[in-house]
Design an enzyme around this catalytic site. Structure first.
Site, PDB file in Angstrom:
ATOM      1  CG  ASP A  98      44.751 -17.962  22.362  1.00 23.92           C
ATOM      2  OD1 ASP A  98      45.145 -17.853  23.526  1.00 23.92           O
ATOM      3  OD2 ASP A  98      44.981 -17.129  21.471  1.00 23.92           O
ATOM      4  CG  ASP A 199      44.542 -14.714  27.112  1.00 25.81           C
ATOM      5  OD1 ASP A 199      45.086 -13.955  26.293  1.00 25.81           O
ATOM      6  OD2 ASP A 199      43.636 -14.332  27.898  1.00 25.81           O
ATOM      7  CD  GLU A 256      48.777 -12.414  26.599  1.00 23.97           C
ATOM      8  OE1 GLU A 256      48.638 -11.324  26.024  1.00 23.97           O
ATOM      9  OE2 GLU A 256      47.817 -13.043  27.083  1.00 23.97           O
ATOM     10  CG  HIS A 329      45.547 -10.902  19.298  1.00 25.19           C
ATOM     11  ND1 HIS A 329      46.614 -11.686  19.678  1.00 25.19           N
ATOM     12  CD2 HIS A 329      44.746 -10.820  20.382  1.00 25.19           C
ATOM     13  CE1 HIS A 329      46.452 -12.062  20.943  1.00 25.19           C
ATOM     14  NE2 HIS A 329      45.331 -11.547  21.396  1.00 25.19           N
ATOM     15  CG  ASP A 330      46.206  -8.280  22.594  1.00 25.31           C
ATOM     16  OD1 ASP A 330      45.044  -8.058  22.206  1.00 25.31           O
ATOM     17  OD2 ASP A 330      46.490  -9.188  23.402  1.00 25.31           O
TER      18      ASP A 330
END
Length: 559
Positions: A98, A199, A256, A329-330
């Site tokens: 990440d 991210d 993302e 994860h979100d």
């Protein structure tokens, strides 16, 4: 369409805190992941995407980084990381890290310097503004609630934080910041990692005039997103990053990108553009958002979901590349959100997997998805750990006086902690995740749903995923075939074809909890229909017209 290893791969996302704990402190760690590499190899995935493992005070579960070239104490050491990387590579698995560079932690050495004085050499590493007429620099709200500006007494100015106030935004206008980021990325790539998931990367370029945002509904703050999403210099920054770093390695990149549409997606991922391989878009996981966004969930309809996914399939058909995902994860658990986690739990989990993995793009599996993990409903707000949930609850209940029960219902449906309960490895205490007290409670259904159980059952969700992954490896049509949606107006059936040369496959997925009649469209003809995979014991041989069972999924090769 150019071939590439990352187009042919299946990615498995690990959220380290909840994956596997090796030392009994209740927190997943790198040695825990090492212990499960054979499990991942057995599943058949190619790439592990590791959510942040860097040094962090953990305000936002590691997405607030205080040292980009060090490992969080709770997760282990750099030696552990090196062993994990080696262990993955030995098994033919790749590791994607990440990259969180829209913001750092306020405990990063750069920020500690930046806040000391206005003439500190690091001042310009972050975005500082004086107040306006005794007010905030702009009316922007933070993604996590409250203002996006935090006052800092030492210099009598505000710094921008689009997320938590412990996550100050880096100033990408400053060339030194960009160089620091590129050097850090190079350091990791030289270590041997295989790429980056970036991210909120489309937030790094801001409109430098910093206008106020529009205020919606009973919001206290303005929506500044059009001034920081897909900003004025975003393509320039990504092309520079590609030139300085990414172009020198054969790696996978995925950005993302909240608020990105298919036209922009083409710009970010087009072959000649030299930016990224693929993006994560959010349109399909925003279906069912009400006037207050995800916290006012409403029923969603299948035509809307299909319309969005098809738009991206067509939009990036010739150039660019799609990421395929239902959850991460979100996001809440896929089977609870898009399937039926009660009566048709196993059937709908397999159907969702089929629907996703047969589309064109790189599929992502979120940890626990392959064993059918579901949403959780903790009784008390005190059992939740996610900053976003806690801030929202506090604002809704304590400031706006909303009914706590209603707020909890929204959390059960859409809260991020649904995805963050520990992976359910077996039916022993704490689902075999830890011998200690887990950092967040285990979902109470771990006795029925766990990895040990599904590994032993050849008809399980796990083995179904394994088969889907195998099909992708053995059939180029699954990776490179053309996508065409059929029956776009059906509210019950998601059906499409894949075509490569003379080969054609038909994918039929029911999103209904009753039987539905399926008629083969006139333009599709076949001499023989060979069922490649399905989630019920039997599959119709004649497919001109047949009854589709609840949540049934069928894939046919049309000869």
């Amino acid at each position: 369409m150019e071939k590439a290893w990352w187009k042919e791969s299946v990615v498995y996302q690990i959220y380290p805190r909840s994956f596997m704990d090796s030392n009994g402190d209740g927190i997943g760690d790198l040695r825990g992941i090492i212990s499960k590499l054979d499990y991942l190899k057995e599943l058949g995935i190619d790439v592990i995407w590791l959510s942040p493992v860097y040094k962090s005070p953990n305000d936002d579960n590691g997405y607030d980084i205080s040292d980009y070239q060090n490992i969080m104490d709770e997760f282990g050491t750099m030696e552990d990381f090196d062993e994990l990387l080696q262990g993955a590579h030995d098994r033919g698995l790749k590791i994607v890290m990440d990259l969180v560079v829209n913001h750092s932690s306020d405990e990063h050495a750069w920020f500690a310097e930046s806040r000391k004085s206005k003439d500190n050499p690091y001042r310009d590493y972050y975005i500082w503004k004086p107040g306006k007429d005794g007010e905030l620099p702009t009316n922007w709200g933070s993604v996590f609630g409250g203002s996006a500006w935090q006052y800092d007494e030492a210099t009598d100015e505000y710094y921008l934080h689009l997320f938590s106030k412990k996550q100050p935004d880096l100033n990408w206008e400053n060339k030194k910041v960009r160089q620091e980021v590129y050097e850090m990325m190079t350091w990791w790539l030289d270590k041997g990692i295989d790429g980056f998931r970036m991210d909120v990367i489309n937030f790094i370029s801001k409109d430098n005039s910093y206008p106020d945002g529009e205020v919606h509904g009973d919001n206290k703050y303005g929506d500044g997103s059009k001034y920081f999403m897909n900003g004025p210099r975003i393509h320039e920054f990504l092309q520079e990053m590609n030139k300085e770093v990414l172009s020198k390695y054969d790696v996978m990149t995925v950005g993302e990108m909240p608020g990105v549409n298919a036209e922009q997606g083409k710009l970010y991922t087009g072959t000649e553009r030299n930016e990224l391989n693929m993006v994560f878009q959010f349109e399909h996981v925003d279906v069912g958002n009400g006037p207050g966004g995800k916290w006012t969930p409403q029923p969603w309809n299948l035509t809307e979901l299909k319309g969005i996914l098809a738009k991206w399939q067509y939009g990036l058909a010739e150039d660019g590349w799609n990421s395929l995902y239902w959850n991460n994860h979100d996001q809440p658990r896929a089977v609870s959100r898009f399937g039926n986690d009660k009566e048709y739990y196993e059937k709908s989990a397999k159907m969702l997997a089929t629907c996703l993995h047969m589309m064109k793009g790189t599929p992502y599996i979120y940890q626990g998805e392959e064993i059918g993990m579901t949403n959780v409903a903790f009784e008390s707000i005190d059992d939740y750990r996610d900053l976003e949930i806690l801030n929202m609850y506090n604002e809704a209940v304590n400031e706006l006086g909303k009914d706590p029960n209603e707020v909890m219902q929204a959390i059960y449906k859409r809260g991020r902690d649904n995805a963050r309960t520990p992976v359910q490895w077996d039916d022993t205490e704490n689902a075999g995740f830890t011998t200690g007290t887990p950092w967040i409670n285990v979902n109470p259904n771990y006795k029925e749903i766990n990895a040990e159980k599904v590994l032993q059952d050849s008809n399980s969700i796990f083995h179904y995923y394994k088969k889907l992954i195998q099909l992708r490896k053995e059939n180029e049509i699954v990776v490179y075939g053309k996508f065409d949606l059929i029956y776009e107006d059906s509210e019950q059936v998601f059906a499409y074809t894949r075509t490569l040369g003379d080969e054609k496959w038909l994918v039929v997925c029911s999103f209904a909890d009753e039987s539905v009649n399926f008629e083969l469209p006139d333009h599709l003809s076949y001499k023989e229909a060979e069922c490649v995979i399905g989630n019920y014991e039997d599959a119709p041989q004649k497919i001109d017209s047949f009854e589709l069972k609840p949540y049934q999924a069928l894939v046919y090769k049309l000869n």
